[in-house]
Write an enzyme that holds these catalytic residues in place. Sequence first.
Site, PDB file in Angstrom:
ATOM      1  CG  HIS A 117       5.938   0.548  -8.616  1.00 52.08           C
ATOM      2  ND1 HIS A 117       5.867  -0.147  -7.429  1.00 52.08           N
ATOM      3  CD2 HIS A 117       4.664   0.832  -8.951  1.00 52.08           C
ATOM      4  CE1 HIS A 117       4.594  -0.266  -7.073  1.00 52.08           C
ATOM      5  NE2 HIS A 117       3.844   0.317  -7.977  1.00 52.08           N
ATOM      6  NE  ARG A 147       2.722  -3.439  -1.608  1.00 55.44           N
ATOM      7  CZ  ARG A 147       2.306  -3.026  -2.801  1.00 55.44           C
ATOM      8  NH1 ARG A 147       3.100  -3.146  -3.859  1.00 55.44           N
ATOM      9  NH2 ARG A 147       1.100  -2.512  -2.950  1.00 55.44           N
ATOM     10  CD  GLN A 149       1.132  16.360 -13.632  1.00 52.39           C
ATOM     11  OE1 GLN A 149       1.912  15.602 -13.075  1.00 52.39           O
ATOM     12  NE2 GLN A 149      -0.178  16.263 -13.473  1.00 52.39           N
ATOM     13  N   GLY A 153      -8.225  11.548  -5.538  1.00 52.71           N
ATOM     14  CA  GLY A 153      -8.202  10.093  -5.711  1.00 52.71           C
ATOM     15  C   GLY A 153      -7.979   9.394  -4.386  1.00 52.71           C
ATOM     16  CD  GLN A 154      -7.814   3.628  -3.981  1.00 57.22           C
ATOM     17  OE1 GLN A 154      -8.338   3.249  -2.936  1.00 57.22           O
ATOM     18  NE2 GLN A 154      -7.132   2.817  -4.772  1.00 57.22           N
ATOM     19  CB  VAL A 199       2.787   8.374  -6.450  1.00 60.14           C
ATOM     20  CG1 VAL A 199       2.034   7.178  -5.894  1.00 60.14           C
ATOM     21  CG2 VAL A 199       3.628   9.031  -5.364  1.00 60.14           C
ATOM     22  CG  ASP A 229       7.515  -1.827  -4.844  1.00 56.70           C
ATOM     23  OD1 ASP A 229       6.474  -2.460  -5.045  1.00 56.70           O
ATOM     24  OD2 ASP A 229       7.813  -0.791  -5.475  1.00 56.70           O
ATOM     25  CG  ASN A 245       2.012   2.685 -11.088  1.00 58.04           C
ATOM     26  OD1 ASN A 245       3.221   2.803 -10.945  1.00 58.04           O
ATOM     27  ND2 ASN A 245       1.224   2.084 -10.214  1.00 58.04           N
ATOM     28  CB  ALA A 274      -5.423  16.261  -4.188  1.00 55.15           C
TER      29      ALA A 274
HETATM   30  P1  NAX Z   1      -7.448   7.093  -8.334  1.00 54.85           P
HETATM   31  O1  NAX Z   1      -7.952   6.737  -9.685  1.00 54.85           O
HETATM   32  O2  NAX Z   1      -8.260   6.848  -7.115  1.00 54.85           O
HETATM   33  O3  NAX Z   1      -7.042   8.633  -8.309  1.00 54.85           O
HETATM   34  C1  NAX Z   1      -6.314   9.232  -9.333  1.00 54.85           C
HETATM   35  C2  NAX Z   1      -6.702  10.679  -9.335  1.00 54.85           C
HETATM   36  O4  NAX Z   1      -5.877  11.349 -10.270  1.00 54.85           O
HETATM   37  C3  NAX Z   1      -8.158  10.912  -9.768  1.00 54.85           C
HETATM   38  O5  NAX Z   1      -8.816  11.711  -8.802  1.00 54.85           O
HETATM   39  C4  NAX Z   1      -8.011  11.633 -11.105  1.00 54.85           C
HETATM   40  O6  NAX Z   1      -9.037  12.575 -11.317  1.00 54.85           O
HETATM   41  C5  NAX Z   1      -6.661  12.303 -10.926  1.00 54.85           C
HETATM   42  N1  NAX Z   1      -6.023  12.666 -12.194  1.00 54.85           N
HETATM   43  C6  NAX Z   1      -6.052  12.022 -13.378  1.00 54.85           C
HETATM   44  N2  NAX Z   1      -5.388  12.715 -14.306  1.00 54.85           N
HETATM   45  C7  NAX Z   1      -4.905  13.820 -13.680  1.00 54.85           C
HETATM   46  C8  NAX Z   1      -4.148  14.931 -14.113  1.00 54.85           C
HETATM   47  N3  NAX Z   1      -3.758  15.043 -15.386  1.00 54.85           N
HETATM   48  N4  NAX Z   1      -3.844  15.894 -13.219  1.00 54.85           N
HETATM   49  C9  NAX Z   1      -4.256  15.807 -11.938  1.00 54.85           C
HETATM   50  N5  NAX Z   1      -4.990  14.761 -11.467  1.00 54.85           N
HETATM   51  C10 NAX Z   1      -5.311  13.791 -12.336  1.00 54.85           C
HETATM   52  O7  NAX Z   1      -6.024   6.362  -8.219  1.00 54.85           O
HETATM   53  P2  NAX Z   1      -5.179   6.087  -6.899  1.00 54.85           P
HETATM   54  O8  NAX Z   1      -5.538   4.777  -6.342  1.00 54.85           O
HETATM   55  O9  NAX Z   1      -5.211   7.289  -6.046  1.00 54.85           O
HETATM   56  O10 NAX Z   1      -3.723   5.912  -7.525  1.00 54.85           O
HETATM   57  C11 NAX Z   1      -3.043   7.009  -8.097  1.00 54.85           C
HETATM   58  C12 NAX Z   1      -1.861   6.520  -8.897  1.00 54.85           C
HETATM   59  O11 NAX Z   1      -0.898   5.935  -8.042  1.00 54.85           O
HETATM   60  C13 NAX Z   1      -2.211   5.442  -9.926  1.00 54.85           C
HETATM   61  O12 NAX Z   1      -1.485   5.698 -11.120  1.00 54.85           O
HETATM   62  C14 NAX Z   1      -1.694   4.184  -9.283  1.00 54.85           C
HETATM   63  O13 NAX Z   1      -1.393   3.188 -10.239  1.00 54.85           O
HETATM   64  C15 NAX Z   1      -0.465   4.708  -8.595  1.00 54.85           C
HETATM   65  N6  NAX Z   1       0.090   3.904  -7.519  1.00 54.85           N
HETATM   66  C16 NAX Z   1       1.415   3.783  -7.474  1.00 54.85           C
HETATM   67  C17 NAX Z   1       2.054   3.112  -6.467  1.00 54.85           C
HETATM   68  C18 NAX Z   1       3.535   3.001  -6.434  1.00 54.85           C
HETATM   69  O14 NAX Z   1       4.062   2.288  -5.567  1.00 54.85           O
HETATM   70  N7  NAX Z   1       4.278   3.650  -7.340  1.00 54.85           N
HETATM   71  C19 NAX Z   1       1.275   2.471  -5.387  1.00 54.85           C
HETATM   72  C20 NAX Z   1      -0.078   3.051  -5.234  1.00 54.85           C
HETATM   73  C21 NAX Z   1      -0.792   3.381  -6.485  1.00 54.85           C
HETATM   74  O15 NAX Z   1      -1.437   2.242  -6.973  1.00 54.85           O
END
Ligand code: NAX
Length: 338
Positions: free
Chosen positions: A195, A170, A120, A22-23, A137, A167, A139, A20
């Site tokens: 994805h 888009r 989880q 993260g971005q 969500v 996707d 990846n 939560a």
């Molecule tokens: P960020 O790196 O900004 O945020 C990820 C967050 O997850 C960080 O705050 C980190 O501390 C936290 N985290 C890591 N391990 C954790 C765990 N074990 N338990 C709880 N939190 C944990 O990434 P962000 O840009 O927010 O993207 C999040 C994920 O979404 C990435 O894996 C990204 O590849 C994936 N996406 C998937 C998409 C899809 O269409 N399926 C699109 C958007 C996004 O890129």
Amino acid sequence: MEPTGSPTPARPVQVTVTGAAGQVGYALVFRIAAGDLLGPDQPVVLRLVEIDQAMPALEGVVMELEDCAFPLLSGVVATADLDVGFEGSSWALLVGALPRRAGMERSDLLGANGAIFGPQGRAIAAHAAEDVRVLVVGNPANTNCLIARSNAPEVPADRWFSLTRLDQNRARALLAKRSGVPVQEVTNLAIWGNHSTTQYPDFANARIGGRPATEVVGDRAWLEGEFTSTVQTRGAAVIKARGASSAASAASAVVDSVRSIRLPTPEGDCASLAVVSRGEYGVPQGLQFGFPVLTDGRSWRVAEGFVHDDFARERLRATAEELEAERAAVKDLLGPAA
Ligand code: NAX
């Protein structure tokens, strides 16, 4: 005494968001608290899960949520403890994951993330509400979802989803732009498979203003070539332009996905979601696979009647093969429900 005629306030629904701080998380939690996910009359409690190192940043997110004074936000729990994070959860949105770092092979990424999603899944099975539904969500989303689902045999397989809606959005936006129509006129657009860059955005069954998209666009070479590759590689294009991966559009797709699960699918349309394969369209059973889905708001089924020519069949084969390879790479992390 209560004034007569005042409606009984709905009980808050517990919504868990991992990652939560993260971005994507930052773009998502405010929309949930504003009522976009579950509607304007449904109070929510946000259960925000992060790793220990990100707890200070998460505290900042919590402060901002409080500072919005959202009427529908009944409470916020910020935790690094999975048992607390999933307690009573009806919607578990699994966003947190490890990003791919330089020098990391895809198999390393699968393994590292798999180690997050197994625990989880077990925590969801042990602590979530009986009606829990899960959307992955983080990846590689399809295979992370498979890992979590397989470790939670107590939670029915049809409650697990992974995100292909970004996707789909888009692809719809691209077809709308090309055809000069509002995006809502582009319907029945399925994203098949993973994805990843092997996904198949199914232009052949899509409709624009009720007519076949192939007819309206009238340029098969563009659909098979530039359209398909633009959708497949859009994530990388956003990273190149923004210096960071898709966040607001990803959060929006999460909101759209949940709405498409809990509300009936409009006539003549489909929702794009990755769901457990029961062998539909020849897809290997048990994969978490992007399909066109129809729902009545309570249960869903894979839409029937999508027609695939040789080009489409080859795309489906390639993306299924990639997901089978991912499943093989994480076989040691799969639980009893694989
Ligand atoms: P960020 O790196 O900004 O945020 C990820 C967050 O997850 C960080 O705050 C980190 O501390 C936290 N985290 C890591 N391990 C954790 C765990 N074990 N338990 C709880 N939190 C944990 O990434 P962000 O840009 O927010 O993207 C999040 C994920 O979404 C990435 O894996 C990204 O590849 C994936 N996406 C998937 C998409 C899809 O269409 N399926 C699109 C958007 C996004 O890129």
